[in-house]
Design a protein around this motif. Structure first.
Motif, PDB file in Angstrom:
ATOM      1  N   ASN A 134     -80.357   0.694 -28.946  1.00  0.00           N
ATOM      2  CA  ASN A 134     -79.149   1.445 -28.345  1.00  0.00           C
ATOM      3  C   ASN A 134     -78.897   3.023 -29.390  1.00  0.00           C
ATOM      4  OD1 ASN A 134     -78.332   0.785 -31.077  1.00  0.00           O
ATOM      5  ND2 ASN A 134     -76.533  -0.267 -30.286  1.00  0.00           N
ATOM      6  N   MET A 135     -79.968   3.375 -29.821  1.00  0.00           N
ATOM      7  CA  MET A 135     -80.127   4.608 -30.504  1.00  0.00           C
ATOM      8  C   MET A 135     -80.997   5.505 -29.731  1.00  0.00           C
ATOM      9  SD  MET A 135     -80.522   3.381 -34.518  1.00  0.00           S
ATOM     10  CE  MET A 135     -80.317   4.778 -35.214  1.00  0.00           C
ATOM     11  N   LYS A 136     -80.748   6.762 -29.505  1.00  0.00           N
ATOM     12  CA  LYS A 136     -81.339   7.805 -28.996  1.00  0.00           C
ATOM     13  C   LYS A 136     -82.498   8.104 -30.040  1.00  0.00           C
ATOM     14  CE  LYS A 136     -77.490   9.791 -26.059  1.00  0.00           C
ATOM     15  NZ  LYS A 136     -76.651   8.617 -26.394  1.00  0.00           N
ATOM     16  N   PRO A 137     -83.514   8.671 -28.987  1.00  0.00           N
ATOM     17  CA  PRO A 137     -84.740   9.124 -29.796  1.00  0.00           C
ATOM     18  C   PRO A 137     -84.502  10.047 -31.130  1.00  0.00           C
ATOM     19  CG  PRO A 137     -85.498   9.384 -27.566  1.00  0.00           C
ATOM     20  CD  PRO A 137     -83.698   9.129 -27.844  1.00  0.00           C
ATOM     21  N   GLY A 138     -83.719  10.973 -30.931  1.00  0.00           N
ATOM     22  CA  GLY A 138     -83.289  11.940 -31.734  1.00  0.00           C
ATOM     23  C   GLY A 138     -82.488  11.382 -32.809  1.00  0.00           C
ATOM     24  N   GLY A 146     -84.298   0.479 -34.038  1.00  0.00           N
ATOM     25  CA  GLY A 146     -83.520   1.113 -32.874  1.00  0.00           C
ATOM     26  C   GLY A 146     -82.133   0.490 -32.347  1.00  0.00           C
ATOM     27  N   HIS A 147     -81.808  -0.299 -33.140  1.00  0.00           N
ATOM     28  CA  HIS A 147     -80.507  -0.853 -32.961  1.00  0.00           C
ATOM     29  C   HIS A 147     -79.421  -0.906 -33.994  1.00  0.00           C
ATOM     30  CE1 HIS A 147     -77.742  -3.631 -30.876  1.00  0.00           C
ATOM     31  NE2 HIS A 147     -77.232  -4.001 -32.027  1.00  0.00           N
ATOM     32  N   ASP A 148     -78.346   0.032 -33.902  1.00  0.00           N
ATOM     33  CA  ASP A 148     -77.347   0.019 -34.662  1.00  0.00           C
ATOM     34  C   ASP A 148     -76.189  -0.819 -34.250  1.00  0.00           C
ATOM     35  OD1 ASP A 148     -74.981   0.746 -36.405  1.00  0.00           O
ATOM     36  OD2 ASP A 148     -75.256   2.881 -35.910  1.00  0.00           O
ATOM     37  N   PRO A 149     -75.879  -1.932 -35.164  1.00  0.00           N
ATOM     38  CA  PRO A 149     -74.917  -2.907 -34.780  1.00  0.00           C
ATOM     39  C   PRO A 149     -73.657  -2.476 -34.653  1.00  0.00           C
ATOM     40  CG  PRO A 149     -75.758  -3.386 -37.016  1.00  0.00           C
ATOM     41  CD  PRO A 149     -76.454  -2.019 -36.168  1.00  0.00           C
ATOM     42  N   PRO A 201     -92.525  -6.784 -16.268  1.00  0.00           N
ATOM     43  CA  PRO A 201     -92.435  -5.438 -17.024  1.00  0.00           C
ATOM     44  C   PRO A 201     -90.844  -4.846 -16.664  1.00  0.00           C
ATOM     45  CG  PRO A 201     -94.367  -5.591 -15.616  1.00  0.00           C
ATOM     46  CD  PRO A 201     -93.664  -6.813 -15.427  1.00  0.00           C
ATOM     47  N   ASP A 202     -90.469  -5.136 -15.444  1.00  0.00           N
ATOM     48  CA  ASP A 202     -89.055  -4.568 -15.599  1.00  0.00           C
ATOM     49  C   ASP A 202     -87.973  -5.245 -16.325  1.00  0.00           C
ATOM     50  OD1 ASP A 202     -89.866  -3.079 -13.243  1.00  0.00           O
ATOM     51  OD2 ASP A 202     -89.640  -4.330 -11.614  1.00  0.00           O
ATOM     52  N   GLN A 203     -88.242  -6.762 -16.370  1.00  0.00           N
ATOM     53  CA  GLN A 203     -87.207  -7.281 -17.222  1.00  0.00           C
ATOM     54  C   GLN A 203     -87.426  -6.981 -18.819  1.00  0.00           C
ATOM     55  OE1 GLN A 203     -86.844 -11.541 -16.931  1.00  0.00           O
ATOM     56  NE2 GLN A 203     -85.643 -11.723 -18.571  1.00  0.00           N
ATOM     57  N   THR A 204     -88.771  -6.877 -19.282  1.00  0.00           N
ATOM     58  CA  THR A 204     -88.869  -6.400 -20.486  1.00  0.00           C
ATOM     59  C   THR A 204     -88.269  -4.938 -20.719  1.00  0.00           C
ATOM     60  OG1 THR A 204     -90.935  -7.478 -20.521  1.00  0.00           O
ATOM     61  CG2 THR A 204     -90.834  -5.711 -22.024  1.00  0.00           C
ATOM     62  N   TYR A 205     -88.424  -4.053 -19.794  1.00  0.00           N
ATOM     63  CA  TYR A 205     -88.072  -2.586 -19.845  1.00  0.00           C
ATOM     64  C   TYR A 205     -86.404  -2.725 -20.032  1.00  0.00           C
ATOM     65  CZ  TYR A 205     -87.525   2.192 -19.134  1.00  0.00           C
ATOM     66  OH  TYR A 205     -86.868   3.591 -19.529  1.00  0.00           O
ATOM     67  N   ARG A 206     -85.731  -3.572 -19.060  1.00  0.00           N
ATOM     68  CA  ARG A 206     -84.352  -3.514 -19.154  1.00  0.00           C
ATOM     69  C   ARG A 206     -83.895  -4.151 -20.653  1.00  0.00           C
ATOM     70  NH1 ARG A 206     -84.272  -5.453 -14.348  1.00  0.00           N
ATOM     71  NH2 ARG A 206     -84.418  -7.748 -14.944  1.00  0.00           N
ATOM     72  N   GLU A 207     -84.619  -5.333 -21.047  1.00  0.00           N
ATOM     73  CA  GLU A 207     -84.233  -5.941 -22.199  1.00  0.00           C
ATOM     74  C   GLU A 207     -84.444  -4.796 -23.423  1.00  0.00           C
ATOM     75  OE1 GLU A 207     -85.793  -9.813 -22.942  1.00  0.00           O
ATOM     76  OE2 GLU A 207     -85.107 -10.384 -20.768  1.00  0.00           O
ATOM     77  N   PHE A 208     -85.364  -4.154 -23.338  1.00  0.00           N
ATOM     78  CA  PHE A 208     -85.825  -3.102 -24.427  1.00  0.00           C
ATOM     79  C   PHE A 208     -84.779  -2.205 -24.331  1.00  0.00           C
ATOM     80  CE2 PHE A 208     -87.723   0.976 -25.523  1.00  0.00           C
ATOM     81  CZ  PHE A 208     -88.381   0.615 -26.997  1.00  0.00           C
ATOM     82  N   THR A 209     -84.335  -1.592 -23.288  1.00  0.00           N
ATOM     83  CA  THR A 209     -83.185  -0.466 -23.319  1.00  0.00           C
ATOM     84  C   THR A 209     -81.919  -1.015 -23.680  1.00  0.00           C
ATOM     85  OG1 THR A 209     -83.087  -0.704 -20.874  1.00  0.00           O
ATOM     86  CG2 THR A 209     -84.537   0.998 -21.918  1.00  0.00           C
ATOM     87  N   GLU A 210     -81.547  -2.445 -23.395  1.00  0.00           N
ATOM     88  CA  GLU A 210     -80.336  -2.728 -23.857  1.00  0.00           C
ATOM     89  C   GLU A 210     -80.461  -3.231 -25.476  1.00  0.00           C
ATOM     90  OE1 GLU A 210     -79.953  -6.487 -21.680  1.00  0.00           O
ATOM     91  OE2 GLU A 210     -79.452  -5.353 -19.903  1.00  0.00           O
ATOM     92  N   ALA A 211     -81.601  -3.536 -26.092  1.00  0.00           N
ATOM     93  CA  ALA A 211     -81.772  -3.971 -27.345  1.00  0.00           C
ATOM     94  C   ALA A 211     -81.709  -2.470 -28.365  1.00  0.00           C
ATOM     95  CB  ALA A 211     -82.975  -4.637 -27.851  1.00  0.00           C
TER      96      ALA A 211
END
Length: 119
Positions: free
Chosen positions: A19-23, A110-113, A7-17
């Motif tokens: 790159n847009m904030k919720p708002g 959620g990713h703006d290239p 789960p730690d690696q999944t979370y890290r990879e998710f937050t890297e992939a």
């Protein structure tokens, strides 16, 4: 150990992939561009929400949730997002991607290239 089991690696990879904030993602999902890209469960003209658009709404929920509140299903969706973003980035078209369906589709996930290339 793969990210499937960690789960730690999944979370890290998710937050890297993602790159847009919720708002920022929420505002994007309101645009016409956001709504016109992606695969719709009922087929292209089947109406309804695209898979990516639906995923974008789920990503906003995941980003706003405390890490301790994430369920196994949340981690499964995070892995789906990671896979989509990585696969889609590998298909980058040549030239300016500012106003392309390729970029818009990634932004639904959620990713703006363009953000990634600026940093």
């Amino acid at each position: 150990m793969s990210s499937r089991d960690d789960p730690d690696q999944t979370y890290r990879e998710f937050t890297e992939a993602v790159n847009m904030k919720p708002g920022e993602l929420s505002k994007w999902l309101e645009t016409d561009e956001s709504k016109q890209v992606g695969w719709h469960k009922g087929g292209r003209s089947g109406g309804g929400e695209s898979v990516g658009h639906e995923s974008g709404r789920r990503i906003i929920e995941l980003l706003r949730r405390k890490r301790g509140q994430l369920s196994a299903a949340d981690y499964t969706h995070m892995r789906k997002v990671i896979g989509y973003v990585h696969r889609h980035l590998a298909q980058r078209p040549s030239g300016d991607v500012q106003d392309t369906k390729w970029r818009w589709s990634l932004m639904n996930w959620g990713h703006d290239p363009l953000k990634a290339s600026r940093s």
